[in-house]
Design an enzyme around this catalytic site. Structure first.
Site, short mmCIF file in Angstrom:
data_model
loop_
_atom_site.label_atom_id
_atom_site.label_comp_id
_atom_site.label_asym_id
_atom_site.label_seq_id
_atom_site.Cartn_x
_atom_site.Cartn_y
_atom_site.Cartn_z
N LYS A 119 0.48 -1.42 0.15
CA LYS A 119 0.21 0.37 0.10
C LYS A 119 0.84 1.50 -0.29
O LYS A 119 0.29 2.33 -0.67
CB LYS A 119 -0.52 0.23 0.78
N LYS A 200 -5.19 -11.56 -6.37
CA LYS A 200 -6.19 -11.46 -5.34
C LYS A 200 -7.68 -10.36 -5.43
O LYS A 200 -7.11 -9.21 -6.48
CB LYS A 200 -5.85 -11.93 -3.88
N LYS A 203 -10.46 -5.06 -2.71
CA LYS A 203 -11.19 -2.98 -3.08
C LYS A 203 -10.89 -2.66 -3.91
O LYS A 203 -11.96 -1.28 -4.47
CB LYS A 203 -11.65 -2.97 -1.74
P1 TYM Z 1 -10.07 -5.95 4.39
O1 TYM Z 1 -11.28 -4.95 4.17
O2 TYM Z 1 -9.46 -5.46 3.17
O3 TYM Z 1 -11.32 -6.85 3.83
C1 TYM Z 1 -12.19 -7.90 4.45
C2 TYM Z 1 -12.27 -9.38 4.94
O4 TYM Z 1 -12.31 -10.04 3.52
C3 TYM Z 1 -11.44 -10.95 3.16
N1 TYM Z 1 -10.60 -10.98 1.78
C4 TYM Z 1 -10.73 -11.71 1.35
N2 TYM Z 1 -11.01 -13.13 1.30
C5 TYM Z 1 -10.71 -13.90 0.04
N3 TYM Z 1 -10.29 -12.90 -1.56
C6 TYM Z 1 -9.37 -12.30 -1.44
N4 TYM Z 1 -9.74 -11.68 -3.08
C7 TYM Z 1 -9.51 -11.13 -0.25
N5 TYM Z 1 -9.81 -10.13 0.02
C8 TYM Z 1 -10.39 -9.69 0.73
C9 TYM Z 1 -10.19 -10.92 3.84
O5 TYM Z 1 -9.53 -11.35 4.12
C10 TYM Z 1 -10.73 -9.67 5.13
O6 TYM Z 1 -11.36 -10.55 5.70
N6 TYM Z 1 -7.84 -5.33 7.87
C11 TYM Z 1 -8.28 -5.85 8.01
C12 TYM Z 1 -9.71 -5.69 8.69
C13 TYM Z 1 -10.08 -5.92 10.09
C14 TYM Z 1 -9.80 -6.73 11.07
C15 TYM Z 1 -9.25 -6.37 12.35
C16 TYM Z 1 -9.55 -8.07 10.92
C17 TYM Z 1 -9.37 -4.31 11.19
N7 TYM Z 1 -9.50 -5.26 12.39
C18 TYM Z 1 -9.70 -7.51 13.09
C19 TYM Z 1 -9.82 -8.96 11.23
C20 TYM Z 1 -10.05 -8.24 13.12
C21 TYM Z 1 -9.01 -5.65 6.15
O7 TYM Z 1 -8.43 -4.65 6.16
O8 TYM Z 1 -9.82 -6.56 5.94
#
Ligand code: TYM
Length: 338
Positions: A119, A200, A203
């Site tokens: 990032k 992958k 978003k």
């Molecule tokens: P975020 O918002 O990027 O993504 C949310 C969840 O979706 C999963 N994910 C995927 N799974 C499969 N294939 C993909 N292409 C894919 N893209 C995203 C991510 O692994 C995630 O589970 N840092 C985290 C948010 C967060 C969080 C937390 C998660 C903040 N505090 C505490 C768990 C516990 C994030 O940016 O997820």
């Protein structure tokens, strides 16, 4: 006779950033499994708006996306009676706890995070919050003494860092935190971009047409995106992890997750068919799988008062856990607790 010991359900914490729209990678890799397991667990699901601002956001858009994401959680099937659904910034303990963790986390631990590195490479000037992002994530998880953190593959490193922070705090100040486990699904942990299956689905790239199917896409948009999915020059439709087969494998994994059929059954079903047929069938399975979500989402968004009431209730229930935990943390580090 004494009562049998009470068996508590494992506590689960996870979150999603309210940036851009949710795509089927987020759904299949994370939220869908939260829904399937909500009866077996004690559930905390957060909309992490404070994480979202580690990349500059338009304030009005962020507010709207935060509500939309909460509505999508519920539309996907999370039941506010069974899950604490809340917005991160509504529980101030997350920021307080993050600060204390900052003071026991070496910068080197953060600089080697792969998500930070990728990032940061896209930013002209890298903000402190972007580097600190995983420490806030550790605060999210540890404040609730979560046993499990169900996430996609890309978040595994952050959960491992959370474990390191928990262990370090426990060593410095005495047993305080549960050391949580990342829970990564076997299938769907890494759904790939339809336009480029070497990457992958993300978003930030979902704004590019053809990259992702969003949970709010119309049936025609879904069909258009999947029909254009990049595959390869072969013909065989079988599960295959080889990089050159990633496009077809991705389509098959999505089909597998949404139909709950077994792999040999799926391969037999597609035997002798071409990639065109595969795409058409996957598109229909996705259209039907997302239809109830889209309908429920529209309903919820047309009743913002009800949504705000659910989020107020969630914040209160989250604080009931986070506030006493925060007092314990402050006491352990030597603050005067009032
Ligand atoms: P975020 O918002 O990027 O993504 C949310 C969840 O979706 C999963 N994910 C995927 N799974 C499969 N294939 C993909 N292409 C894919 N893209 C995203 C991510 O692994 C995630 O589970 N840092 C985290 C948010 C967060 C969080 C937390 C998660 C903040 N505090 C505490 C768990 C516990 C994030 O940016 O997820």
């Amino acid at each position: 006779m004494s009562n049998p010991p009470v068996k508590h359900k494992p506590r689960v914490f996870s979150g999603v950033q309210p940036t851009n729209a949710l795509h089927i990678g987020n759904y299949l890799g994370a939220i869908r499994r939260w829904v399937q397991e909500q009866d077996q667990k004690e559930n905390f699901y957060c909309v992490v708006d404070m994480h979202a601002i580690t990349i500059p956001q338009d304030p009005e858009t962020l507010r709207r996306k935060t509500r939309e994401l909460a509505a999508l959680y519920i539309a996907c099937g999370l039941d506010p009676q069974k899950c604490v659904i809340f917005v991160q910034s509504h529980v101030r303990e997350h920021a307080e706890c993050c600060w204390i963790f900052n003071c026991i986390t070496p910068i080197g631990w953060l600089e080697r995070m792969t998500q930070y590195k990728s990032k940061a490479a896209t930013q002209e000037s890298v903000l402190t919050g972007l580097l600190d992002y995983p420490v806030l994530m550790a605060a999210d998880i540890l404040l609730y003494d979560a046993d499990e953190v169900p996430v996609g593959e890309d978040q595994k490193q952050h959960v491992e860092l959370t474990r390191d922070i928990a262990q370090r705090f426990n060593t410095l100040f005495g047993e305080t935190f549960v050391v949580p486990q990342p829970v990564i699904p076997q299938s769907g942990a890494r759904i790939r971009g339809f336009d480029d299956p070497s990457k992958k689905m993300s978003k930030s790239e979902a704004v590019n047409r053809g990259h992702a199917v969003l949970l709010t896409d119309s049936p025609d948009e879904i069909r258009r995106t999947i029909k254009r999915a990049v595959t390869d020059l072969g013909r065989e439709i079988v599960f295959n992890e080889a990089p050159e087969k990633a496009g077809v494998n991705n389509l098959l994994e999505i089909y597998e997750l949404l139909t709950a059929q077994r792999r040999p059954e799926i391969e037999a079903h597609f035997a002798g068919k071409g990639y065109g047929a595969l795409k058409t069938e996957v598109a229909e399975v996705v259209v039907e799988g997302l239809r109830p979500i889209r309908e429920r989402f529209d309903e919820l968004m047309s009743n913002p008062d009800e949504l705000d009431r659910i989020l107020d209730d969630g914040a209160e229930r989250a604080r009931a856990v986070a506030a006493p935990k925060m007092k314990e943390i402050k006491r352990k580090v030597g603050f005067i607790v009032r």
